[in-house]
Write an enzyme that holds these catalytic residues in place. Structure first.
Site: not given
Lengths: 197, 419
Positions: B179, B181-182, B237, B255, B306-308, B358, B380
């Site tokens: 992703h 933006r991380e 993202r 995904r 990943h973050s965050y 989630y 994360e």
């Protein structure tokens, strides 16, 4: 709770946003009714921070803002590198407080938010003692991962509740998120919510 | 004068005051000796606090005066009533200082990245790709760079291979930046890759690991997205693939994997940030990894960063049913998180994806797990929302430093539990 909704019991601690210093703990219950309406919240907090100290800090922040000879204008706070210009920190701090009100209203049992960035801020100078800011804030929505853009108008005077008017537009087309004009003031939110920071 | 301006700026910055708000610099031209005398008189009026940047020397030669805001009116009236011509050279000195400070910071950033690589700042894709070659040059017997495919916009997908020899040894896969933006993840990836290379032969754990196993590390897993975060939208993202029949761009690369693909833990709307794509592995960035891991055949662990949120997660995300290895993965996560917290006190939560964060369908680690890779974890990284994706660069090294022991825990466990 059968035929009623889901009830959550929460115990959480709070900390000062700036210093990270412990600010107390809270016990709360949140009941999300089956029919989609705002949840019923009851909350009780113990505060470890001295009211007088909080008032002093509020006044300091207020003076900092009033002391500027020109209206505060800025964008991308923090910037791409996570940096917040010291001169823009007061405006950022108010944005955090104001956004928390928006996020409080928008949150549901399944949707949560964080304030991702202040995209733009512009101060409106007033004749009276209130400080007033116009913001575009970006909220990070979970679990959808969407970035929601909100326009926020904020007015403040120490010892008075924060007044927040806002309008959020979903950045993603195709999602029929309700984007009607929403407004309110902290005075209307009688959840015992602190507008002090 | 430039030196004076810079010095004054440094002093002001050090005292973190705004000393020059509203101050102006006037360029004054004395036409005759009388004007010069008048200007010298002005200098002597201490209460006006006029600061001469360039002194009046002879008629016709300009003098530059910095005038504080409070004296501006008086000085201007003085000049006008005496017929001394002037123009405003600098409208607001403080504004100029602020601008300059910004530029200084920027060039300092650039300076640092050309000399020795600055691990404490965020980099562009070109800088990172160049650094990959530097790392290989500096550790030619341990590190090599392979290309596993191309992104949608035809950028190379590079993977660092850490190996002390052997043939198709058991391997650990690490990826950051899926992703885009991380940003803390790519930055942590660089530091960690460097750490692996530096510590081989020094640190007993990483030495033991690399003596028996290989490590594959993809740092810029989504290069198109990453370039876009620099050029256009810092909070992008997804990938940058065009979606047929839609004006919306990109697929959520986490995904797009073939594990519970298309379920409610993802979106079928191309405009959504969790759009799963038209079919599994539709994204070349994802397919390249799938092909690599399946082709390799001996990957024992997949760690996707990943973050965050500060979490350490393991399968499943697409279903609530616990993974068969739940107990073991949970215990390992518990240990890793504890060792991470021991460094700076940073608290992580841990558990299966579906329990802890989630429902998420079509994720990297669920696919890896369902394809026989038992030790599949997602990190994360920092923080928990205060800065979120815009984590200050001052936190890069602390984040990477605290994550290191957690990564070692997992890799050591993989080494000590062959299957």
């Amino acid at each position: 709770i059968p035929d009623s909704g889901n009830k959550y019991y929460l115990h959480f601690t709070t900390e000062d946003y700036k210093s990270g210093e412990s600010a107390g703990s809270c016990l709360a219950t949140v009941l999300y009714p089956k029919a989609k309406s705002p949840p019923a919240v009851s909350i009780k907090c113990t505060r470890t921070r001295d009211q007088k100290q909080i008032q002093e800090e509020d006044n300091r922040l207020y003076q900092k803002i009033r002391h500027q000879t020109k209206p505060i204008i800025g964008s991308n706070i923090p910037d791409s590198y996570g940096i917040i210009q010291p001169s823009l920190e007061p405006a950022w701090a108010l944005a955090v407080a104001g956004s928390s009100y928006i996020m409080w209203e928008k949150s549901t049992e399944h949707l949560g938010y964080f304030m991702a960035q202040v995209k733009a801020v512009k101060q409106w100078l007033r004749e009276d003692d209130f400080v007033e800011f116009d913001y575009t804030v970006l909220l990070h929505e979970v679990p959808t991962q969407e970035i929601i853009s909100c326009h926020m108008r904020l007015t403040w005077l120490p010892a008075h509740p924060l007044k927040v008017k806002y309008f959020c537009a979903s950045e993603s087309q195709g999602l029929e998120e309700a984007s009607g004009l929403e407004s309110g003031s902290a005075a209307e939110v009688a959840h015992g919510r602190e507008a002090n920071f | 004068m430039k030196i004076l301006l810079v010095f004054v700026a440094l002093v002001a910055a050090a005292r973190s005051e705004e000393l020059f708000v509203g101050h102006q610099v006037l360029r004054v031209t004395a036409d005759n000796e009388e004007h010069i005398a008048l200007l010298q008189g002005l200098a002597e009026q201490a209460e006006l606090q006029v600061d001469f940047w360039r002194h009046p020397t002879s008629p016709g030669n300009p003098a530059d005066l910095r005038v504080p805001f409070s004296s501006l009116q008086a000085v201007k009236i003085f000049l006008e009533s005496n017929g001394i011509p002037y123009s405003i050279m600098i409208q607001d000195v403080q504004e100029l200082l602020d601008e300059e400070k910004k530029t200084m910071l920027k060039s300092r950033r650039m300076e640092r990245s050309t000399g020795t690589f600055d691990f404490a700042s965020y980099h562009t894709i070109d800088e990172i790709y160049n650094w990959l070659d530097t790392l290989v040059e500096n550790h030619p017997h341990l590190v090599s760079k392979i290309q596993i495919g191309q992104s949608y916009e035809n950028r190379p997908l590079y993977v660092l291979k850490f190996s002390t020899g052997g043939s198709n040894r058991s391997a650990i896969w690490l990826d950051t930046g899926i992703h885009s933006r991380e940003w803390i993840t790519q930055a942590t990836g660089i530091w960690t890759a460097n750490k692996i290379a530096e510590e081989y032969g020094q640190d007993p754990s990483i030495t033991a690991i690399l003596d028996s196993m290989d490590i594959f590390f993809e740092i810029v897993t989504n290069p198109d997205g990453f370039a876009f975060t620099h050029s256009s939208n810092r909070l992008w993202r997804k990938t940058r693939s065009l979606n047929a029949g839609s004006s919306c761009v990109g697929v959520d690369a986490n995904r797009n994997w073939d594990a519970g693909f298309g379920g409610s833990g993802s979106s079928s709307n191309p405009c959504s940030e969790t759009y799963h794509g038209p079919y599994p592995n539709s994204e070349s960035e994802v397919k390249a990894i799938v092909d690599f891991i399946l082709g390799h055949g001996n990957v024992k662990s997949v760690i996707s960063i990943h973050s965050y949120s500060q979490m350490l997660l393991f399968p499943y995300g697409y279903k609530t049913e616990p993974a068969p290895d739940y107990q073991e993965l949970n215990e390992l996560a518990k240990k890793a998180v504890s060792d991470l917290a021991a460094v700076y006190g940073t608290k992580y939560t841990y558990g299966s994806i579906v329990d802890t964060i989630y429902q998420a369908d079509g994720t990297t680690v669920d696919w890896a797990y369902d394809n026989g890779v038992k030790y599949s974890f997602t990190f994360e990284l920092r923080d928990t929302g205060r800065y979120g994706f815009l984590l200050p660069s001052s936190q890069i090294i602390p984040t990477a430093t605290e994550t290191w022991p957690a990564l070692l825990d997992i890799m050591l466990h993989v080494l000590e539990h062959p299957y």
